[in-house]
Motif scaffolding. Structure first.
Motif, short mmCIF file in Angstrom:
data_model
loop_
_atom_site.label_atom_id
_atom_site.label_comp_id
_atom_site.label_asym_id
_atom_site.label_seq_id
_atom_site.Cartn_x
_atom_site.Cartn_y
_atom_site.Cartn_z
N UNK A 216 0.37 -1.34 -0.04
CA UNK A 216 0.23 -0.37 0.07
C UNK A 216 0.94 1.26 0.19
N UNK A 217 0.40 2.32 -0.87
CA UNK A 217 1.13 3.43 -1.13
C UNK A 217 0.41 4.34 -0.96
N UNK A 218 0.96 5.69 -0.35
CA UNK A 218 0.06 7.36 -0.64
C UNK A 218 1.27 8.07 -1.19
N UNK A 219 -0.26 8.84 -1.33
CA UNK A 219 1.00 10.25 -2.78
C UNK A 219 -0.14 11.10 -1.62
N UNK A 220 0.59 12.34 -1.58
CA UNK A 220 0.37 13.27 -0.69
C UNK A 220 0.41 14.80 -1.47
N UNK A 221 0.22 15.49 -1.77
CA UNK A 221 1.12 17.40 -2.24
C UNK A 221 2.09 17.28 -1.48
N UNK A 222 2.95 18.06 -2.34
CA UNK A 222 4.38 18.44 -1.49
C UNK A 222 4.29 19.52 -0.67
N UNK A 223 5.04 19.76 0.65
CA UNK A 223 4.94 20.68 1.18
C UNK A 223 5.55 22.35 0.55
N UNK A 224 4.15 23.33 1.15
CA UNK A 224 4.22 24.40 0.60
C UNK A 224 6.20 25.32 0.26
N UNK A 229 4.47 34.46 -1.80
CA UNK A 229 4.27 34.53 -3.03
C UNK A 229 4.32 33.71 -3.47
N UNK A 230 4.84 32.61 -3.98
CA UNK A 230 6.08 31.19 -4.29
C UNK A 230 3.71 30.25 -3.82
N UNK A 231 4.25 30.20 -2.02
CA UNK A 231 3.41 29.21 -2.20
C UNK A 231 1.59 29.75 -2.20
N UNK A 232 1.04 30.97 -3.02
CA UNK A 232 -0.70 30.95 -3.67
C UNK A 232 0.00 30.87 -5.23
N UNK A 233 1.36 31.08 -5.74
CA UNK A 233 1.24 30.81 -7.36
C UNK A 233 1.96 29.58 -7.56
N UNK A 234 2.71 28.72 -6.55
CA UNK A 234 3.14 27.31 -7.21
C UNK A 234 2.48 26.33 -7.12
N UNK A 235 2.07 25.33 -8.07
CA UNK A 235 0.78 24.23 -8.38
C UNK A 235 1.99 23.02 -7.84
N UNK A 236 1.60 22.38 -6.43
CA UNK A 236 2.53 21.30 -6.03
C UNK A 236 2.05 19.77 -6.12
N UNK A 237 2.86 18.85 -6.41
CA UNK A 237 2.77 18.53 -7.40
C UNK A 237 2.43 17.65 -6.29
N UNK A 238 2.05 16.10 -6.74
CA UNK A 238 2.12 14.71 -5.67
C UNK A 238 3.30 13.99 -5.32
N UNK A 239 3.68 13.80 -4.39
CA UNK A 239 4.78 13.33 -3.23
C UNK A 239 4.28 12.02 -2.89
N UNK A 240 5.31 10.60 -3.18
CA UNK A 240 5.52 9.49 -2.37
C UNK A 240 5.51 9.39 -1.03
N UNK A 241 4.66 9.51 -0.13
CA UNK A 241 4.94 9.40 1.13
C UNK A 241 5.83 8.07 1.77
#
Length: 421
Positions: A216-224, A229-241
């Motif tokens: 079993x593997x989980x994917x969550x968005x990467x850390x902001x 400014x970049x926090x609201x404009x960067x699209x975060x990718x999903x990464x393996x936990x």
């Protein structure tokens, strides 16, 4: 001795004059030919695969133009191969051509001959089983032998090993399921999971024993990012936990994407649960569980990659570690149901019954047992200001604040008396 020195401006003029005269004399008298027409838009370079003839199949690769002529100058481009995907699978090719290394050719031929002999033996056992002349004990023995030969007859073939290693395995075949399970159990992924599960006391705090049979593997968005400014404009990718790591409450606001590797070909039913083990229980001066997510009757087989959830049963509530508490352990379980084909009915718990969820009593009532297999994953979180937002907008509850009781000051009485008399 030859001495190099920089020429001054006045000294450069005679040298430049002699150089220009030499170049004019060497220039041809006929005009240059007209520039070649640019054919970059229509040219296609087809690169023949050098190892295709060794693999017994001819494959071609269409790439960008290798050469492009522009105004009498030739520009060269480097060709590239497309990446391997399920839509664009790449065929296995021998690393060495036939005749380059005779001992390698002998080894490959020996493996193929051994595979052929085992397949003949497998066919004879299947014929013997289909005849119906065997006793029940002999039939079971022959079935076990067939299951072993189906793997042994292909496990040493280089093409089978290569496909299993590069994600092109056909999981309907027993040999590929065996290789993937062997890789999961022996390459360290399962060892890391069980190490974190036992080090952080998920066993026995949640359940007495656990023997995973599903990866079993989980994917969550990467850390902001830290920058506002970049926090609201960067699209975060999903990464393996990785099991046991710390995640931010902001990363787990939405339910994770679940991926599995299942090693049985037939569909079986599983139940998904997500539990927080470390919610404070002030009345008993202890901790209690909280049910964040539950979904019964999930059908999984070796053809399953991403977990497809049926209609929502117990909706996902994001983790919200309380202020003033240590880190919280969040555990995701994927447990096999007692009947692999018959769905079970579990009443949807109310929001109040989520708090104080007793997994051991729940497992005893519905027949769940971690020793029978399944999948597990976990991570940890601590409080940050995002939790206050979750309490206000998602849970719509007043946020509790916890802390250690202050220690009594043994000098409190002395401090109230006059210091000097």
């Amino acid at each position: 001795m030859l001495t190099l020195r920089r020429l001054q401006g006045s000294q450069c003029a005679p040298w430049l004059a002699r150089t220009n005269a030499t170049l004019q004399a060497a220039k041809p008298s006929t005009p240059p030919p007209p520039p070649a027409q640019n054919t970059a838009g229509t040219a296609k370079a087809v690169v023949s695969n050098a190892g295709a003839k060794n693999a017994g199949s001819s494959s071609t690769l269409e790439a960008v133009p290798a050469e492009q002529t522009t105004q009498g100058r030739t520009r060269r481009f480097r060709t590239s191969r497309p990446s391997i995907t399920l839509e664009r699978p790449r065929q296995y090719m021998r690393p060495l051509g036939v005749g380059v290394l005779p001992v390698y050719d002998f080894a490959v031929n020996y493996i193929k001959q051994d595979s052929t002999n085992l397949k003949h033996e497998l066919a004879s056992f299947k014929t013997e089983l289909e005849s119906g002349k065997l006793s029940p004990e002999d039939a079971e023995r022959v079935k076990e032998k067939i299951a072993i030969l189906e793997i042994q007859s292909e496990i040493n073939l280089p093409s089978v090993r290569w496909k299993a290693r590069n994600g092109l395995a056909d999981l309907s075949k027993p040999v590929y399921r065996h290789l993937l399970e062997q890789r999961w159990r022996e390459d360290g992924a399962l060892d890391l999971l069980m190490e974190r599960i036992h080090q952080m006391n998920v066993v026995p705090d949640l359940l007495p024993s656990l023997h995973p049979t599903v990866d079993l593997r989980l994917n969550f968005p990467e850390a902001p990012p830290q920058d506002t400014v970049r926090r609201t404009r960067t699209k975060r990718k999903l990464e393996k936990v990785e099991p046991g790591v710390y995640l931010l409450p902001e990363q787990t606001r939405k339910q994770p994407q679940l991926y599995v590797s299942v090693f049985h070909p037939e569909p079986r039913l599983y139940t998904l649960l997500m539990v927080d083990l470390d919610v404070p229980d002030p009345k008993n001066s202890s901790f209690q569980g909280y049910l964040h997510w539950m979904q019964p009757n999930i059908s999984l087989s070796s053809q399953s990659a991403e977990v497809v959830l049926p209609p929502a049963h117990t909706p996902y509530v994001p983790p919200h570690p309380q202020r003033g508490t240590p880190y919280h352990r969040y555990v995701v379980l994927l447990l096999p149901q007692q009947s692999p084909t018959e769905p079970i009915e579990i009443p949807v718990p109310t929001d109040r019954r989520r708090l104080g969820f007793n997994f051991r009593a729940f497992a005893e009532k519905y027949g769940f047992n971690g020793a029978n297999g399944g999948g597990v994953h976990m991570w940890r979180e601590i409080w940050d200001p995002t939790v206050s937002h979750i309490y206000e907008h998602t849970l719509k509850l007043e946020e509790p604040v916890f802390g250690r009781e202050p220690k009594p000051d043994p000098y409190a009485e002395a401090k109230q008396s006059p210091k000097y008399t």
